[in-house]
Design a protein around this motif. Structure first.
Motif, PDB file in Angstrom:
ATOM      1  N   LEU A  52     -23.130   8.459   0.067  1.00  0.00           N
ATOM      2  CA  LEU A  52     -22.428   8.881   1.273  1.00  0.00           C
ATOM      3  C   LEU A  52     -21.187   8.012   1.409  1.00  0.00           C
ATOM      4  N   VAL A  53     -20.028   8.671   1.513  1.00  0.00           N
ATOM      5  CA  VAL A  53     -18.773   7.946   1.715  1.00  0.00           C
ATOM      6  C   VAL A  53     -18.242   8.334   3.087  1.00  0.00           C
ATOM      7  N   VAL A  54     -17.918   7.330   3.881  1.00  0.00           N
ATOM      8  CA  VAL A  54     -17.347   7.596   5.196  1.00  0.00           C
ATOM      9  C   VAL A  54     -15.849   7.812   5.015  1.00  0.00           C
ATOM     10  N   SER A  74      -8.408   6.435  -7.429  1.00  0.00           N
ATOM     11  CA  SER A  74      -8.327   4.970  -7.355  1.00  0.00           C
ATOM     12  C   SER A  74      -7.670   4.494  -6.058  1.00  0.00           C
ATOM     13  N   LEU A  75      -7.258   5.428  -5.223  1.00  0.00           N
ATOM     14  CA  LEU A  75      -6.800   5.143  -3.859  1.00  0.00           C
ATOM     15  C   LEU A  75      -5.702   4.088  -3.782  1.00  0.00           C
ATOM     16  N   GLY A  76      -4.791   4.168  -4.731  1.00  0.00           N
ATOM     17  CA  GLY A  76      -3.639   3.273  -4.686  1.00  0.00           C
ATOM     18  C   GLY A  76      -3.966   1.823  -4.979  1.00  0.00           C
ATOM     19  N   GLY A  95      -8.716  -4.865  -0.784  1.00  0.00           N
ATOM     20  CA  GLY A  95      -9.843  -4.705   0.131  1.00  0.00           C
ATOM     21  C   GLY A  95     -10.127  -3.275   0.541  1.00  0.00           C
ATOM     22  N   ARG A  96      -9.267  -2.312   0.171  1.00  0.00           N
ATOM     23  CA  ARG A  96      -9.437  -0.931   0.611  1.00  0.00           C
ATOM     24  C   ARG A  96     -10.601  -0.228  -0.093  1.00  0.00           C
ATOM     25  N   PHE A  97     -10.852  -0.649  -1.335  1.00  0.00           N
ATOM     26  CA  PHE A  97     -11.692   0.173  -2.200  1.00  0.00           C
ATOM     27  C   PHE A  97     -13.119  -0.359  -2.262  1.00  0.00           C
ATOM     28  N   ALA A 128      -4.861  10.585  -5.706  1.00  0.00           N
ATOM     29  CA  ALA A 128      -5.319   9.213  -5.466  1.00  0.00           C
ATOM     30  C   ALA A 128      -6.645   9.198  -4.709  1.00  0.00           C
ATOM     31  N   ALA A 129      -6.844  10.199  -3.814  1.00  0.00           N
ATOM     32  CA  ALA A 129      -8.076  10.241  -3.033  1.00  0.00           C
ATOM     33  C   ALA A 129      -9.121  11.146  -3.688  1.00  0.00           C
ATOM     34  N   ASN A 130      -8.790  11.736  -4.820  1.00  0.00           N
ATOM     35  CA  ASN A 130      -9.668  12.708  -5.477  1.00  0.00           C
ATOM     36  C   ASN A 130     -10.140  13.757  -4.475  1.00  0.00           C
ATOM     37  N   ALA A 190     -17.775  12.307   6.947  1.00  0.00           N
ATOM     38  CA  ALA A 190     -18.512  11.728   5.828  1.00  0.00           C
ATOM     39  C   ALA A 190     -18.689  12.760   4.738  1.00  0.00           C
ATOM     40  N   ARG A 191     -18.736  12.263   3.530  1.00  0.00           N
ATOM     41  CA  ARG A 191     -19.008  13.140   2.379  1.00  0.00           C
ATOM     42  C   ARG A 191     -20.331  12.711   1.748  1.00  0.00           C
ATOM     43  N   LEU A 192     -21.254  13.649   1.648  1.00  0.00           N
ATOM     44  CA  LEU A 192     -22.578  13.364   1.112  1.00  0.00           C
ATOM     45  C   LEU A 192     -22.717  14.065  -0.235  1.00  0.00           C
ATOM     46  N   ALA A 198       0.870  -1.186   0.000  1.00  0.00           N
ATOM     47  CA  ALA A 198       0.000   0.000   0.000  1.00  0.00           C
ATOM     48  C   ALA A 198       0.899   1.226   0.000  1.00  0.00           C
ATOM     49  N   PHE A 199       0.349   2.352  -0.482  1.00  0.00           N
ATOM     50  CA  PHE A 199       1.130   3.574  -0.623  1.00  0.00           C
ATOM     51  C   PHE A 199       0.646   4.622   0.364  1.00  0.00           C
ATOM     52  N   VAL A 200       1.583   5.369   0.895  1.00  0.00           N
ATOM     53  CA  VAL A 200       1.198   6.451   1.794  1.00  0.00           C
ATOM     54  C   VAL A 200       1.926   7.729   1.413  1.00  0.00           C
ATOM     55  N   GLY A 201       1.157   8.794   1.341  1.00  0.00           N
ATOM     56  CA  GLY A 201       1.729  10.117   1.085  1.00  0.00           C
ATOM     57  C   GLY A 201       1.859  10.850   2.397  1.00  0.00           C
ATOM     58  N   GLY A 202       0.995  11.860   2.587  1.00  0.00           N
ATOM     59  CA  GLY A 202       1.045  12.638   3.816  1.00  0.00           C
ATOM     60  C   GLY A 202       0.302  11.970   4.966  1.00  0.00           C
ATOM     61  N   GLY A 203      -0.424  10.904   4.665  1.00  0.00           N
ATOM     62  CA  GLY A 203      -1.146  10.191   5.704  1.00  0.00           C
ATOM     63  C   GLY A 203      -2.381  10.906   6.222  1.00  0.00           C
ATOM     64  N   VAL A 217       0.678  15.669  -3.321  1.00  0.00           N
ATOM     65  CA  VAL A 217      -0.085  15.756  -4.572  1.00  0.00           C
ATOM     66  C   VAL A 217      -0.550  14.360  -5.011  1.00  0.00           C
ATOM     67  N   GLY A 218       0.286  13.341  -4.793  1.00  0.00           N
ATOM     68  CA  GLY A 218      -0.117  11.980  -5.169  1.00  0.00           C
ATOM     69  C   GLY A 218      -1.311  11.512  -4.355  1.00  0.00           C
ATOM     70  N   GLY A 219      -1.297  11.821  -3.059  1.00  0.00           N
ATOM     71  CA  GLY A 219      -2.411  11.434  -2.193  1.00  0.00           C
ATOM     72  C   GLY A 219      -3.683  12.176  -2.557  1.00  0.00           C
TER      73      GLY A 219
HETATM   74  C1  LIG Z   1     -14.275  11.131  -0.074  1.00  0.00           C
HETATM   75  C2  LIG Z   1     -13.299  12.113   0.473  1.00  0.00           C
HETATM   76  C3  LIG Z   1     -13.501  12.660   1.696  1.00  0.00           C
HETATM   77  C4  LIG Z   1     -12.581  13.536   2.229  1.00  0.00           C
HETATM   78  N1  LIG Z   1     -12.846  13.990   3.408  1.00  0.00           N
HETATM   79  C5  LIG Z   1     -11.955  14.757   3.993  1.00  0.00           C
HETATM   80  C6  LIG Z   1     -12.189  15.179   5.300  1.00  0.00           C
HETATM   81  O1  LIG Z   1     -13.200  14.869   5.891  1.00  0.00           O
HETATM   82  N2  LIG Z   1     -11.280  15.937   5.872  1.00  0.00           N
HETATM   83  C7  LIG Z   1     -10.154  16.281   5.221  1.00  0.00           C
HETATM   84  O2  LIG Z   1      -9.338  16.970   5.786  1.00  0.00           O
HETATM   85  N3  LIG Z   1      -9.899  15.925   3.981  1.00  0.00           N
HETATM   86  C8  LIG Z   1     -10.767  15.173   3.351  1.00  0.00           C
HETATM   87  N4  LIG Z   1     -10.511  14.803   2.098  1.00  0.00           N
HETATM   88  C9  LIG Z   1      -9.248  15.300   1.467  1.00  0.00           C
HETATM   89  C10 LIG Z   1      -7.913  14.667   2.020  1.00  0.00           C
HETATM   90  O3  LIG Z   1      -7.727  14.947   3.363  1.00  0.00           O
HETATM   91  C11 LIG Z   1      -6.534  15.083   1.508  1.00  0.00           C
HETATM   92  O4  LIG Z   1      -6.458  16.342   1.078  1.00  0.00           O
HETATM   93  C12 LIG Z   1      -5.815  14.099   0.569  1.00  0.00           C
HETATM   94  O5  LIG Z   1      -6.663  13.223  -0.063  1.00  0.00           O
HETATM   95  C13 LIG Z   1      -4.840  13.251   1.306  1.00  0.00           C
HETATM   96  O6  LIG Z   1      -3.508  13.350   0.782  1.00  0.00           O
HETATM   97  P1  LIG Z   1      -2.309  12.599   1.541  1.00  0.00           P
HETATM   98  O7  LIG Z   1      -1.034  12.957   0.858  1.00  0.00           O
HETATM   99  O8  LIG Z   1      -2.364  12.848   2.996  1.00  0.00           O
HETATM  100  O9  LIG Z   1      -2.661  11.096   1.175  1.00  0.00           O
HETATM  101  P2  LIG Z   1      -2.627   9.795   2.082  1.00  0.00           P
HETATM  102  O10 LIG Z   1      -3.598   9.905   3.202  1.00  0.00           O
HETATM  103  O11 LIG Z   1      -1.225   9.446   2.431  1.00  0.00           O
HETATM  104  O12 LIG Z   1      -3.137   8.766   1.023  1.00  0.00           O
HETATM  105  C14 LIG Z   1      -4.482   8.778   0.563  1.00  0.00           C
HETATM  106  C15 LIG Z   1      -4.735   7.501  -0.211  1.00  0.00           C
HETATM  107  O13 LIG Z   1      -4.038   7.536  -1.472  1.00  0.00           O
HETATM  108  C16 LIG Z   1      -3.109   6.466  -1.568  1.00  0.00           C
HETATM  109  N5  LIG Z   1      -1.866   7.035  -2.128  1.00  0.00           N
HETATM  110  C17 LIG Z   1      -1.068   7.982  -1.559  1.00  0.00           C
HETATM  111  N6  LIG Z   1      -0.041   8.289  -2.361  1.00  0.00           N
HETATM  112  C18 LIG Z   1      -0.186   7.506  -3.478  1.00  0.00           C
HETATM  113  C19 LIG Z   1       0.549   7.365  -4.686  1.00  0.00           C
HETATM  114  N7  LIG Z   1       1.664   8.068  -4.936  1.00  0.00           N
HETATM  115  N8  LIG Z   1       0.119   6.478  -5.643  1.00  0.00           N
HETATM  116  C20 LIG Z   1      -1.026   5.753  -5.411  1.00  0.00           C
HETATM  117  N9  LIG Z   1      -1.761   5.848  -4.282  1.00  0.00           N
HETATM  118  C21 LIG Z   1      -1.355   6.713  -3.330  1.00  0.00           C
HETATM  119  C22 LIG Z   1      -2.939   5.933  -0.147  1.00  0.00           C
HETATM  120  O14 LIG Z   1      -2.658   4.564  -0.168  1.00  0.00           O
HETATM  121  C23 LIG Z   1      -4.264   6.246   0.485  1.00  0.00           C
HETATM  122  O15 LIG Z   1      -5.195   5.218   0.255  1.00  0.00           O
HETATM  123  C24 LIG Z   1     -11.411  13.920   1.515  1.00  0.00           C
HETATM  124  C25 LIG Z   1     -11.208  13.378   0.283  1.00  0.00           C
HETATM  125  C26 LIG Z   1     -12.149  12.490  -0.255  1.00  0.00           C
HETATM  126  C27 LIG Z   1     -11.937  11.922  -1.603  1.00  0.00           C
END
Ligand SMILES: Cc1cc2nc3c(=O)[nH]c(=O)nc-3n(C[C@H](O)[C@H](O)[C@H](O)COP(=O)(O)OP(=O)(O)OC[C@H]3O[C@@H](n4cnc5c(N)ncnc54)[C@H](O)[C@@H]3O)c2cc1C
Ligand SMILES: Cc1cc2nc3c(=O)[nH]c(=O)nc-3n(C[C@H](O)[C@H](O)[C@H](O)COP(=O)(O)OP(=O)(O)OC[C@H]3O[C@@H](n4cnc5c(N)ncnc54)[C@H](O)[C@@H]3O)c2cc1C
Lengths: 487, 410
Positions: B362-364, B177-179, B404-406, B124-126, B294-296, B46-51, B119-121
């Motif tokens: 609704l996404v938790v 696609s959340l990694g 299993g994450r997605f 990845a998390a849109n 949660a995001r609605l 699994a991949f982690v950016g800023g967490g 930026v990757g996170g």
């Molecule tokens: C549905 C939704 C709800 C949100 N709700 C909130 C909220 O309530 N509060 C809030 O503050 N922000 C929310 N956000 C925004 C979010 O906090 C961040 O701005 C950003 O998504 C996290 O970036 P990060 O670097 O910390 O990523 P991380 O938390 O490190 O990683 C996010 C995910 O992306 C994957 N990933 C990371 N880097 C990579 C890579 N290089 N390649 C492939 N996969 C990778 C990880 O495995 C993990 O699953 C939400 C986003 C979404 C889509």
């Protein structure tokens, strides 16, 4: 071309789905479907069916799948890359009968349509409410929403408002075997992969879109236009860079070089001067912002060396200026017996340099190239002029076109900005992407269409068959009929 | 099996699942080697950016290697004249913005926690913020990507120019696609100019109906804010509209908003720089605080039922509840502390049903384990799930990337 026979039984069963009059197998009637807007490449399909509903599309696809036949979706057939060109033995599924508007929801700013709806009819349907559909390919009077989705089509005003992919909210898609799936939805970001984004621009190779929900925009309050002339494309290119660097996002900014201006002048009688280059710019939005922006853009153009700035006095004059721009393509016939059109993209800061390189390549090839294009996003449309009667000139023109695309790639650009890869540029994909990149795309395709049922042989490079060659530009019947103009 | 990195610790856990090893590659080639090694002996990664977003999604079914992108943090290229930047995935968004600022440019993505989120996170998390109203989300701003596949192959898609239709759009597929499909290696973004003027105007008291009506009236009045976000205050909402652009345009837009609000009988309050900063900080806190987030989503005309039948009951199950609504987009974010996990889980399920009726979801984004035990973070399987599985199977056939994450257990 020898036509592989289709089992009469299949024709019969297809006819039972769509109605005998919408199931075409007569050789003479099939001729209409032999090519798209790129008329030099032709293949006769085995069968053409024209379903009227999603259910009919699904049943037709199922029958074709079971018979093991390739399926080529088709909208209006205006594509310029051979995307809707049949492959041997295929069933063409034409969507031209699916033209219903299924729902308009102005409050949510959306419209749901069948794929055969003409692009411009979307805007016409909602204009009374003050809305429009932003992507505006110049074929918009004839091309279909389904074709736009497949090609991720753009237009002059995509610089500010984005391409088809930015405006499609949902689609119903028929997959191989007749499976129907809904992608996207009425609300943002439905959970899961963004398969809708992959469908857009997939050139009919993943499935058939049978319903599409589009985003509508409100018509801007004000539009300001100016036309500026320059000694050469160097100064015009600098003006474009300066305008962008000033933080201005024009609705459209188009460039023409000396040859293109001359052709437009010859075709329309516009009093455009004999200069090295011209720009035509639209700014739109709320009044105060637009006026400020267009004033600043004019100042920047002057500082970059503009010879003359013309501001249209009224809407009629504005339309005339745009007509000059739009007809520049068709006008080539006035200055050359034949020409072929390329569609490549470069970083816009490189416009001046690339145009000089193109000029040099043209000189080496002993040919002329006219340029008329979307300068704001660096989408070039070099028109290679030649005379097909002169021995060898056609081949030299085709070779020059390919060389220009390679140049675009060398500058960090793309082999196509809006016309798609289709059959025509499949080989050029290898200039831009490595085997691993292409294999990744292919995997995505296998996910949707594991047996490669839809539009096989397009987009992905395969060794060129002998006898296959990129051909000269020939006017599309629609252009000849005066229904569409090419940019 | 050779060790690929240091041993994992509880601090490296994703939703309680501790990885056996943690690696921090310094280059994309190194990252590709790591993934190739994992492919050889079947390790799950699994991949982690800023967490900041690790609570989004379900816990991984298995986790052998955690790949941190922190050292993949270069700006590979910034072409100011072309308004594009190519950056490595591990670069924090805030750092990217600081690098762009001297050129008077920015990436028009404004999710909360930009200092930590990479930026990757974000891609990845849109993740997105209120400026999505004008500039779109990641899918609208990403023009190209390089990525490492599950088999360790480094590949790319898209390009470096904004207009480009060559080939299938793999980069957009990876957005959100959340990694689970590939490691995002570098991202090429379309940039926007920094505005010369930036002004926030507050409409301090609206109910849900007023919020929807005012959002709808913006278009009619030719108002073009860059962002529209409302915060919950007791029974009602405070709506902030942000105008960005050239000074004459911004001044005219603010004037128009005053006139519109007067006509509709709403008070308005132009905010000074300090007040505007405070509002947007409160907005970010509302979006990033709380043990449950949660995001609605809903069609924007359905704001009132979404508020009444989904948002309010959900908030009622939380202590210290906060909410932000983007009325022009049809999105609401709720957060708070669930007092009773059972009640919170029921509220999520009921809110889901209410939103689904109108085509929303609704996404938790985060929840304590006791709530997670009772609800799926993604909700019921979406209509395209089997197709999604087939695409996943092509890119990660052994299900080794964040299994299993997605959505739907992908
Ligand atoms: C549905 C939704 C709800 C949100 N709700 C909130 C909220 O309530 N509060 C809030 O503050 N922000 C929310 N956000 C925004 C979010 O906090 C961040 O701005 C950003 O998504 C996290 O970036 P990060 O670097 O910390 O990523 P991380 O938390 O490190 O990683 C996010 C995910 O992306 C994957 N990933 C990371 N880097 C990579 C890579 N290089 N390649 C492939 N996969 C990778 C990880 O495995 C993990 O699953 C939400 C986003 C979404 C889509
Ligand atoms: C004069 C002229 C000017 C043009 N100007 C522009 C321009 O400014 N910008 C621009 O982007 N393009 C332009 N084009 C190209 C062309 O009009 C566009 O690509 C258009 O989107 C094609 O639409 P169509 O309905 O004609 O599709 P077709 O040519 O019939 O098909 C195009 C592709 O789409 C697939 N397809 C069609 N319908 C569906 C469906 N329902 N589901 C899945 N796949 C489908 C086909 O298989 C094919 O691969 C121009 C063409 C002409 C002739």
């Amino acid at each position: 071309m020898v036509r592989p026979a289709v089992a009469p039984d299949l024709v019969h069963r297809m006819a039972a789905v769509v109605g005998a009059e919408h199931c075409i197998s007569d050789p003479a009637d099939l001729l209409v479907y032999e090519c798209d807007g790129l008329t030099h490449g032709r293949t006769t399909p085995a069968l053409v069916v024209l379903p009227a509903t999603t259910d009919e599309v699904a049943r037709v696809v199922k029958l074709a799948s079971e018979a093991g036949l390739p399926i080529v979706p088709r909208g209006a057939g205006t594509g310029l890359s051979g995307g809707a060109r049949p492959v041997p033995g295929c069933v063409v599924v034409g969507l031209s009968r699916m033209t219903r508007v299924l729902g308009v929801d102005l409050e949510n700013g959306t419209i749901r349509v069948e794929p055969g709806v003409i692009n411009l009819d979307v805007s016409r349907t909602v204009q009374a409410g003050g809305y429009y559909y932003a992507p505006d390919p110049s074929s918009q009077g004839v091309c279909t929403v389904g074709g736009n989705v497949a090609e991720n089509s753009g237009g002059a005003h995509c610089l500010k408002y984005g391409f088809t992919v930015n405006h499609v909210l949902a689609a119903r898609v028929v997959l191989d075997g007749g499976e129907v799936v809904d992608l996207g939805g009425p609300a943002l970001d439905p959970p899961g992969y963004d398969l809708l984004a992959v469908l857009v621009g997939s050139e009919g190779m993943l499935g058939i879109a049978t319903e599409v929900t589009l985003r509508l925009l409100r018509k801007p309050e004000a539009t300001r236009t100016f036309f500026a002339t320059f000694p050469s494309t160097d100064e015009a290119g600098a003006a474009v860079s300066g305008i962008i660097a000033a933080g201005i996002l024009p609705a459209a900014i188009e460039m023409m070089d000396r040859l293109a201006i001359a052709a437009a002048r010859a075709a329309t009688g516009l009093d455009w001067p004999d200069v090295g280059a011209a720009l035509l710019m639209d700014a739109d939005g709320a009044t105060a912002e637009v006026e400020h922006v267009s004033r600043r853009a004019v100042e920047i153009a002057r500082a970059a060396g503009a010879l003359e700035i013309r501001i249209p006095r009224d809407e009629a004059e504005r339309q005339l200026m745009w007509k000059g721009r739009k007809c520049a393509f068709a006008a080539m016939g006035r200055i050359s017996p034949n020409y072929l059109v390329e569609d490549g993209v470069i970083p816009r800061s490189e416009i001046a340099r690339v145009l000089r390189d193109i000029g040099r390549l043209a000189e080496e090839a002993g040919l002329r190239v006219a340029n008329v294009f979307h300068a704001g996003d660096g989408n070039l449309h070099p028109l290679v002029l030649y005379d097909a009667r002169a021995p060898g000139e056609e081949e030299r023109a085709a070779a020059l076109g390919r060389e220009i695309l390679r140049l675009c790639v060398r500058y960090g650009g793309s082999i196509t900005g809006e016309h798609g890869v289709g059959a025509e540029k499949a080989a050029a994909m290898a200039d831009m992407f490595g085997p691993d990149d292409l294999e990744t795309m292919a995997r995505v395709r296998w996910g949707f269409d594991p047996r490669g049922r839809f539009n096989p042989g397009k987009v992905f490079p395969t060794p060129r068959l002998c006898g296959e060659r990129p051909g000269p530009y020939q006017p599309h019947p629609l252009e000849l009929a005066g229904q569409a103009e090419r940019w | 099996m050779v060790a690929l990195g240091r041993e994992g610790t509880p601090a490296d856990a994703i939703l309680g699942v501790v990885p056996r090893e943690v690696v921090e590659p310094a280059t994309l080639d190194e990252a590709a080697e790591v993934l190739a090694a994992c492919a050889r002996d079947g390790r799950a990664v699994a991949f982690v950016g800023g967490g900041t977003e690790l609570e989004l999604g379900a816990p991984p079914r298995r986790l052998d290697v955690l790949l941190r992108t922190a050292r993949l943090a270069r700006v590979v290229e910034h072409a100011p004249a072309d308004q594009i930047a190519v950056v490595e995935a591990g670069l924090p968004l805030g750092e990217l913005q600081r690098r762009l600022r001297p050129h008077r440019q920015r990436l028009a993505l404004d999710p909360p926690l930009a200092e930590r989120a990479t930026v990757g996170g974000v891609v990845a998390a849109n993740a997105y913020g209120p400026r999505r109203h004008r500039f779109g989300a990641a899918r609208d701003l990403v023009v190209g990507m390089s990525f490492v596949r599950a088999d360790g192959v480094l590949a790319k898609g898209g390009g470096k120019v904004v207009k480009n239709v060559a080939g299938f759009d793999v980069p957009r597929l990876l957005v959100g696609s959340l990694g689970t499909l590939a490691l995002i290696g570098t991202v090429t973004f379309r940039l926007h100019p920094l505005p010369e003027a930036d002004r926030t105007v507050l409409v301090p008291m609206l109910d849900a109906g007023g919020l929807r009506a005012l959002a709808a009236a913006l278009g009619q009045a030719q108002l073009e804010p860059s962002a529209a976000a409302a915060l919950l205050t007791g029974d009602g909402f405070q709506l902030a509209l942000r105008f960005e652009g050239f000074p004459p345009g911004v001044a005219e837009q603010a004037q128009r908003l005053f006139a519109l609000c007067e006509r509709l009988g709403h008070g308005v309050e132009p905010l000074e720089e300090e007040g505007a900063r405070a509002f947007w900080a409160r907005h970010n806190a509302a979006r990033s605080g709380g043990a449950l987030r949660a995001r609605l989503t809903f069609p924007r005309t359905g704001l009132e039922p979404a508020e009444r039948l989904a948002l309010r009951p959900l908030l009622a199950s939380l202590g210290g509840a906060a909410a932000a609504i983007y009325p022009t987009l049809g999105v609401a974010f709720a957060s708070g502390e669930p007092a009773d996990p059972g009640a919170a889980a029921r509220a999520v399920t009921e809110a889901r049903a209410a939103l689904a009726a109108a085509g929303g979801s609704l996404v938790v984004g985060a929840a304590p384990a006791e709530v997670r035990a009772r609800v799926d973070p993604w909700g019921p399987p979406p209509p395209g799930l089997s197709l999604m599985r087939r695409v996943k199977a092509q890119l990660d056939p052994e299900e080794r990337l964040a299994p299993g994450r997605f959505v739907g257990g992908i």
